[in-house]
Design an enzyme around this catalytic site. Sequence first.
Site, mmCIF file in Angstrom:
data_model
loop_
_atom_site.group_PDB
_atom_site.id
_atom_site.type_symbol
_atom_site.label_atom_id
_atom_site.label_comp_id
_atom_site.label_asym_id
_atom_site.label_seq_id
_atom_site.Cartn_x
_atom_site.Cartn_y
_atom_site.Cartn_z
ATOM 1 C CG LEU A 174 -45.484 -34.073 27.029
ATOM 2 C CD1 LEU A 174 -44.313 -34.482 27.927
ATOM 3 C CD2 LEU A 174 -45.114 -32.867 26.185
ATOM 4 C CG ASP A 175 -47.061 -36.321 20.245
ATOM 5 O OD1 ASP A 175 -48.265 -36.100 20.470
ATOM 6 O OD2 ASP A 175 -46.397 -35.701 19.386
#
Length: 341
Positions: A173-174
């Site tokens: 996930l960013d």
Amino acid sequence: MRSDREKTSTKAAPKRAGLARKRDALARPPGSADYSVAEVRRVPDALAGLRLDVALARMFPEHSRSRMQAWLRDGRIAVDSDRLAGKAGKRKVWGGEQVRIEPAADPRAAAFSPEAVALDVVYEDEAILVIDKPAGLVVHPGSGNWRGTLLNAILHHAPATAALPRAGIVHRLDKGTSGLLVVAKTLTAQTALARQLHARTVRREYLALVHGALRAGGTVDAPIGRHPVARTRMAVAARGKPARTHYAVLRRFARATLVECRLETGRTHQIRVHMHSLGHPLVGDPVYGRRAPGVSPALAAFARQALHAARLALVHPMTRAEVGWTSPLPADLRALLDALD
């Protein structure tokens, strides 16, 4: 004569070997030089008349020139006991001088070290670990983020993952995205999860708040690749990798829409790029967003992309049963939606 199977196996061997080398490289810290010990060497007579920075590059080829320049600026290099700084690299050497380097610690050396970073563990057994990642936590070490990452936390929480590529991380996930992420604790589990991701059978659903009024749901089927100019960004690109995002409208506000996005593929920044391509970038997105004129103060002030990995479902790599988890909206997104009512 070799059989077709033998020929295929022979051709595939170099590819398998290359993948193994890549896997092994990812499993260990980048760079193995020891930056904790001072180094002392004398300038060879053959280098007489050269600038100091040029001589240093030849005397210490294991260190990059940019690193040497940084150590010069920081006063970590001394010649005949004279500690240098600033533009000292331009001075000449005449041979016989004693050069002492006191290296600064390379931040990459701690990239794969365990750290007691807090984890919100949603589920754990002997095979997998499901984490609810907060916004702001980097998943994997990289430039500017060599410590305090999710990987460091996993190594502390489950030390056996040190034997796995990327400490068992199979998807990311960013930094600014919150929500659910699964990590493998064994090589068997990691292989099984990687195969499910490749087969697109892992169900990942996100909640996203986008600018503007989306009239209806739909599907974005558009390949994603590196932006042709801004190389740190991704973009819809004809020669990119296939990417498909399904989206549905959940709730409408005056100048924003809450949507549910389901990933069929998992490209870098996929939801952010696809929503931007529709003309509805994510609220707060520092890369693909834009501050629309007339937006409410709450939308303008939101400090990260409004994206949350809310649901995750997969086949358990050991029991083969279908399992799933949900994560409620974090406090900052709940507060934003309340402010828009």
